[in-house]
Write an enzyme that holds these catalytic residues in place. Sequence first.
Site, PDB file in Angstrom:
ATOM      1  N   GLY A  71     -34.182 -31.255 -34.393  1.00  0.00           N
ATOM      2  CA  GLY A  71     -35.383 -31.798 -33.776  1.00  0.00           C
ATOM      3  C   GLY A  71     -36.593 -30.906 -33.941  1.00  0.00           C
ATOM      4  N   ASN A 119     -38.505 -34.996 -23.686  1.00  0.00           N
ATOM      5  CA  ASN A 119     -39.119 -35.552 -24.895  1.00  0.00           C
ATOM      6  C   ASN A 119     -38.621 -36.957 -25.175  1.00  0.00           C
ATOM      7  OD1 ASN A 119     -37.606 -35.906 -27.711  1.00  0.00           O
ATOM      8  ND2 ASN A 119     -36.477 -34.376 -26.498  1.00  0.00           N
ATOM      9  N   MET A 121     -39.508 -38.188 -28.534  1.00  0.00           N
ATOM     10  CA  MET A 121     -40.125 -38.183 -29.865  1.00  0.00           C
ATOM     11  C   MET A 121     -39.771 -39.466 -30.621  1.00  0.00           C
ATOM     12  SD  MET A 121     -41.586 -35.261 -29.616  1.00  0.00           S
ATOM     13  CE  MET A 121     -42.245 -34.920 -31.238  1.00  0.00           C
ATOM     14  N   PHE A 123     -37.341 -39.838 -33.134  1.00  0.00           N
ATOM     15  CA  PHE A 123     -37.004 -39.608 -34.547  1.00  0.00           C
ATOM     16  C   PHE A 123     -38.214 -39.804 -35.460  1.00  0.00           C
ATOM     17  CE2 PHE A 123     -32.313 -41.187 -33.888  1.00  0.00           C
ATOM     18  CZ  PHE A 123     -32.029 -40.040 -33.169  1.00  0.00           C
ATOM     19  N   ASN A 148     -28.889 -33.513 -39.735  1.00  0.00           N
ATOM     20  CA  ASN A 148     -28.572 -34.424 -38.636  1.00  0.00           C
ATOM     21  C   ASN A 148     -29.176 -35.794 -38.965  1.00  0.00           C
ATOM     22  OD1 ASN A 148     -29.261 -35.817 -36.090  1.00  0.00           O
ATOM     23  ND2 ASN A 148     -28.455 -33.984 -35.079  1.00  0.00           N
ATOM     24  N   SER A 184     -29.116 -39.495 -29.049  1.00  0.00           N
ATOM     25  CA  SER A 184     -30.511 -39.418 -28.607  1.00  0.00           C
ATOM     26  C   SER A 184     -30.813 -40.579 -27.673  1.00  0.00           C
ATOM     27  CB  SER A 184     -31.459 -39.483 -29.800  1.00  0.00           C
ATOM     28  OG  SER A 184     -32.766 -39.757 -29.333  1.00  0.00           O
ATOM     29  N   ASN A 186     -33.673 -41.787 -27.201  1.00  0.00           N
ATOM     30  CA  ASN A 186     -34.993 -42.328 -27.528  1.00  0.00           C
ATOM     31  C   ASN A 186     -35.010 -43.391 -28.613  1.00  0.00           C
ATOM     32  OD1 ASN A 186     -36.165 -40.553 -25.617  1.00  0.00           O
ATOM     33  ND2 ASN A 186     -35.931 -38.877 -27.096  1.00  0.00           N
ATOM     34  N   THR A 187     -33.836 -43.818 -29.052  1.00  0.00           N
ATOM     35  CA  THR A 187     -33.752 -44.972 -29.945  1.00  0.00           C
ATOM     36  C   THR A 187     -32.904 -46.006 -29.226  1.00  0.00           C
ATOM     37  OG1 THR A 187     -33.960 -43.644 -31.959  1.00  0.00           O
ATOM     38  CG2 THR A 187     -32.924 -45.797 -32.196  1.00  0.00           C
ATOM     39  N   LYS A 224     -22.550 -35.576 -32.763  1.00  0.00           N
ATOM     40  CA  LYS A 224     -23.262 -34.942 -31.645  1.00  0.00           C
ATOM     41  C   LYS A 224     -23.290 -35.901 -30.467  1.00  0.00           C
ATOM     42  CE  LYS A 224     -27.614 -32.600 -30.506  1.00  0.00           C
ATOM     43  NZ  LYS A 224     -28.824 -31.982 -31.066  1.00  0.00           N
ATOM     44  N   THR A 252     -24.319 -30.235 -26.316  1.00  0.00           N
ATOM     45  CA  THR A 252     -24.687 -31.622 -26.201  1.00  0.00           C
ATOM     46  C   THR A 252     -26.130 -31.858 -26.636  1.00  0.00           C
ATOM     47  OG1 THR A 252     -25.654 -31.454 -23.971  1.00  0.00           O
ATOM     48  CG2 THR A 252     -23.289 -31.869 -24.109  1.00  0.00           C
ATOM     49  N   ASN A 253     -26.486 -33.129 -26.677  1.00  0.00           N
ATOM     50  CA  ASN A 253     -27.878 -33.542 -26.847  1.00  0.00           C
ATOM     51  C   ASN A 253     -28.593 -33.455 -25.488  1.00  0.00           C
ATOM     52  OD1 ASN A 253     -30.236 -34.847 -27.958  1.00  0.00           O
ATOM     53  ND2 ASN A 253     -28.901 -35.861 -29.426  1.00  0.00           N
ATOM     54  N   GLY A 306     -29.341 -25.673 -22.854  1.00  0.00           N
ATOM     55  CA  GLY A 306     -29.660 -24.687 -21.837  1.00  0.00           C
ATOM     56  C   GLY A 306     -29.200 -23.275 -22.146  1.00  0.00           C
TER      57      GLY A 306
END
Length: 357
Positions: A71, A119, A121, A123, A148, A184, A186-187, A224, A252-253, A306
Amino acid sequence: MGGVYRAAYRVALRRLPPEAAHAVGFWLIRAAAAVPGGAWVLRRFLAPRDPVLRVRALGLDFPGPLGLAAGFDKDGHGVAGLAALGFGFVEVGTVTARPQPGNAKPRMFRFPAERALVNRMGFNNAGAAALAAQLRALRGSRPIVGVNIGKTRAVPDDAAIADYVTSARLVADVADYVVVNVSSPNTPGLRDLQAADKLKPLLGAVRLALDEASPRRRVPLLVKIAPDLADADIDAVADLALGLGLDGIIATNTTISRAGLRDSAAVADAGPGGMSGAPLRERALEVLRRLHARTGGRLVLIAAGGIESADDAYERLAAGATLLQAYTAFIYEGPLWPHRLQAALAGRLREDGPGRR
Ligand SMILES: Cc1cc2nc3c(=O)[nH]c(=O)nc-3n(C[C@H](O)[C@H](O)[C@H](O)COP(=O)(O)O)c2cc1C
């Protein structure tokens, strides 16, 4: 001196909106590496050289266990500079089969009090073909680069496999390993691909595509996962990964949870997206422990989520991780952080004496 540098870095960082700070910081890293001899000098002082940090995994020799998580460098524009800062490997992407702009800005939000980011974003990337060309053009000493891949947003869910397969074919010969990103937030619909009945045909098809596109070198394949999976689903992914002969899992994501963020108005202002950084640490560690218990050393586990300190890094290694990745701590701590973390980690590992790794 280190304290002054860190304070200056933080002041500079906070004056800019998060995505602009990322662009400026990343430009500076690339510029430093592009100056004749620049990458060499950075590597000379910052790259891991302590043998205690070396990791042999996925058929590769990693100079250090800490990699840059996906990312940050979606299109592979800065891998040489990033590795010169001390990252033992760089994961580029997420790229998709078709180029796409990602979500509307603003789409990255800081929570400095908690050392977290949110975030969405989405992709934003120049596409898998452009990434492949970028990596093919790399000259000089090439760091270990994982690629990725994710799903193009405009592609309907029932055509997702073909979309991942297109990306896999395009990057097979330039990737030291490939990661199927199904985590993710975000998709739309992407995380549903983590269900075993969807994941199995997807990973099987990507494995085949990599084997066909790279007949001479078996490209390691990882998946992932999200920290938000229920425990039974984590076990199911682990079993599937073993059954399909995958090489590893990245855990993790980002999370869709906002637990740990205190400013609820700022949380509401930021809106939807994935949270990363310190508040993710405990859950990411829990997921890692569960995967390790289930797979017992038969898969390479890459821990992300983290990781900020040598203690965090050490704890993940002790919990079964072979390699580590971070993104958010790099944003908050600055360009010298990968070196600092691994230097401190080397000390911790040495205290254990020989034979631990
Ligand atoms: C701004 C931002 C963009 C990200 N983009 C991607 C991405 O494109 N693909 C992906 O797999 N993970 C992506 N991630 C997740 C990170 O790779 C990592 O898994 C996560 O942030 C947890 O690690 P951290 O707490 O060290 O940041 C992104 C994270 C951030 C903060």
